[in-house]
Design an enzyme around this catalytic site. Structure first.
Site, PDB file in Angstrom:
ATOM      1  N   SER A  19       0.794  -1.234   0.000  1.00 28.76           N
ATOM      2  CA  SER A  19       0.000   0.000   0.000  1.00 28.76           C
ATOM      3  C   SER A  19       0.825   1.283   0.000  1.00 28.76           C
ATOM      4  O   SER A  19       0.294   2.345  -0.311  1.00 28.76           O
ATOM      5  CB  SER A  19      -0.913   0.032   1.229  1.00 28.76           C
TER       6      SER A  19
ATOM      7  N   TYR B 241      -2.297  -2.407 -10.887  1.00 30.59           N
ATOM      8  CA  TYR B 241      -2.378  -2.329  -9.422  1.00 30.59           C
ATOM      9  C   TYR B 241      -1.496  -3.398  -8.756  1.00 30.59           C
ATOM     10  O   TYR B 241      -0.688  -3.092  -7.877  1.00 30.59           O
ATOM     11  CB  TYR B 241      -3.851  -2.473  -8.989  1.00 30.59           C
TER      12      TYR B 241
ATOM     13  N   TYR C 146      -4.117   3.035   7.920  1.00 29.95           N
ATOM     14  CA  TYR C 146      -5.370   2.287   8.014  1.00 29.95           C
ATOM     15  C   TYR C 146      -6.269   2.908   9.096  1.00 29.95           C
ATOM     16  O   TYR C 146      -6.265   4.138   9.249  1.00 29.95           O
ATOM     17  CB  TYR C 146      -5.099   0.789   8.285  1.00 29.95           C
TER      18      TYR C 146
HETATM   19  N1  GLU Z   1      -1.714  -5.369  -2.479  1.00 33.34           N
HETATM   20  C1  GLU Z   1      -2.405  -5.355  -1.224  1.00 33.34           C
HETATM   21  C2  GLU Z   1      -3.871  -5.630  -1.421  1.00 33.34           C
HETATM   22  O1  GLU Z   1      -4.410  -5.273  -2.430  1.00 33.34           O
HETATM   23  C3  GLU Z   1      -2.170  -4.016  -0.606  1.00 33.34           C
HETATM   24  C4  GLU Z   1      -2.696  -3.970   0.780  1.00 33.34           C
HETATM   25  C5  GLU Z   1      -1.957  -3.072   1.727  1.00 33.34           C
HETATM   26  O2  GLU Z   1      -0.725  -3.011   1.768  1.00 33.34           O
HETATM   27  O3  GLU Z   1      -2.678  -2.428   2.475  1.00 33.34           O
HETATM   28  O4  GLU Z   1      -4.515  -6.212  -0.591  1.00 33.34           O
END
Ligand code: GLU
Length: 320
Positions: free
Chosen positions: A76, A204, A256
């Protein structure tokens, strides 16, 4: 942003060099209370007991400690930089027609509010739905061209031409992505995504699986700490306004659902990823990259957050 001509390490950086090993050792004790992410199976191979940090100042002076040679995927953390690239490619009006500016209070991979809250666009660019929408806005005729441009941008900001994908993580992520896929189809139906869903997801998954070390994160953070200009070369890499937008999202949603608590306890713009990385900065002074793959229940590096709390309190870094 003022950049001093004094190229010697500041007193504070010397203090950091002296005290970091003991702070890292104390924070490492937290690792056993955390868990390495496993919903992307390849990520579960990371060493749960590791913790490393790299700090760089405007002259390239560094302070490092712990397992700072460990490489890990940005996950992320990459979303901050794809947001910047999408802003450079499209401008603010186009980007904020497709993603909002507010924290959600939901999990990073939640689809809940896409249906509940009109106009059905993701709440912000740092949750998965928002970052998938951002991936579709990166300029390029094909998914490959978009990914090439993204990787080139990340290499320019990190000053590391060998930055590349961890293909094992990329494949693992693409294979176990039912939730992200359903989100992307939902967004496509809502008119948020341009192009084919599979192509958007490929962009992505690739940017999430860019492999980095703490020093790469620190160099990228340094550019944000100096409002878009790399203070070491003096080159402007990103317009100041876009960096201001990205840093604001980092404060409001970068950690988060613990972003509020992190703002209170640490008080710096930061973005974490599920591989255990955290990119943060002391604006006008340092870029900071750290890694600690064991995560707390909110999804942030448990030892990394502990270390940043210690440093911010000891050195009075909070912006608030
Ligand atoms: N590639 C991860 C996903 O799509 C990223 C999540 C993250 O690092 O918060 O779940």
């Amino acid at each position: 942003m003022r950049i001093s001509n004094d190229t010697n390490p500041s007193n504070e950086l010397n203090i950091l060099r002296g005290r970091l090993p003991e702070w890292v050792a104390a924070s490492k004790l937290q690792c056993k209370g955390g868990k390495v992410a496993s919903y992307i199976p390849e990520l579960s191979k990371a060493p749960g007991g590791a913790l490393g940090i790299h700090i760089v100042d405007a002259h390239g002076n560094t302070a490092t400690a712990g397992d700072c040679g460990l490489s890990f995927t940005m996950q992320s953390i990459s979303k901050v930089f794809t947001l910047l690239l999408a802003l450079i490619d499209n401008g603010e009006d186009v980007v904020f027609d497709k993603v909002g500016m507010e924290p959600t209070g939901d999990n990073f991979n939640s689809m809940l509010k896409l249906e509940l809250v009109q106009p059905g666009i993701p709440f912000n660019p740092l949750i998965n739905a928002g970052a998938i929408a951002i991936s579709s806005l990166i300029a390029g005729d094909t998914a490959e061209e978009k990914s090439d441009r993204t990787l080139a941008f990340f290499r320019k900001l990190s000053r590391n031409d060998s930055l590349n994908y961890d293909l094992a993580v990329y494949e693992s992520e693409a294979e176990f992505a039912d939730l992200n896929r359903s989100m992307a189809y939902f967004l496509k139906d809502n008119g948020v995504l341009k192009g084919k869903v599979d192509d958007v997801l490929d962009v992505y998954f690739r940017h999430c699986s860019i492999n980095a070390t703490c020093s790469d994160l620190a160099r990228m953070a340094l550019v944000l700490a100096f409002d878009g200009t790399d203070p070491i070369s003096g080159t402007e890499l990103v317009p100041r306004r876009y960096v201001q937008i990205a840093k604001t999202f980092m404060v409001t949603c970068g950690m988060y659902n613990a972003s509020g608590e992190f703002a209170i306890e640490v008080g710096l713009p930061a973005k974490s990823g599920v591989a255990g990385g955290i990119l943060t900065m002391v604006p006008g002074r340092y870029g900071i990259g750290l890694v600690g793959p064991a995560l707390n229940p909110k999804g942030n590096s448990i030892a990394g957050v502990h270390l940043l709390e210690t440093m911010s309190k000891e050195l009075d870094w909070s912006l608030f």
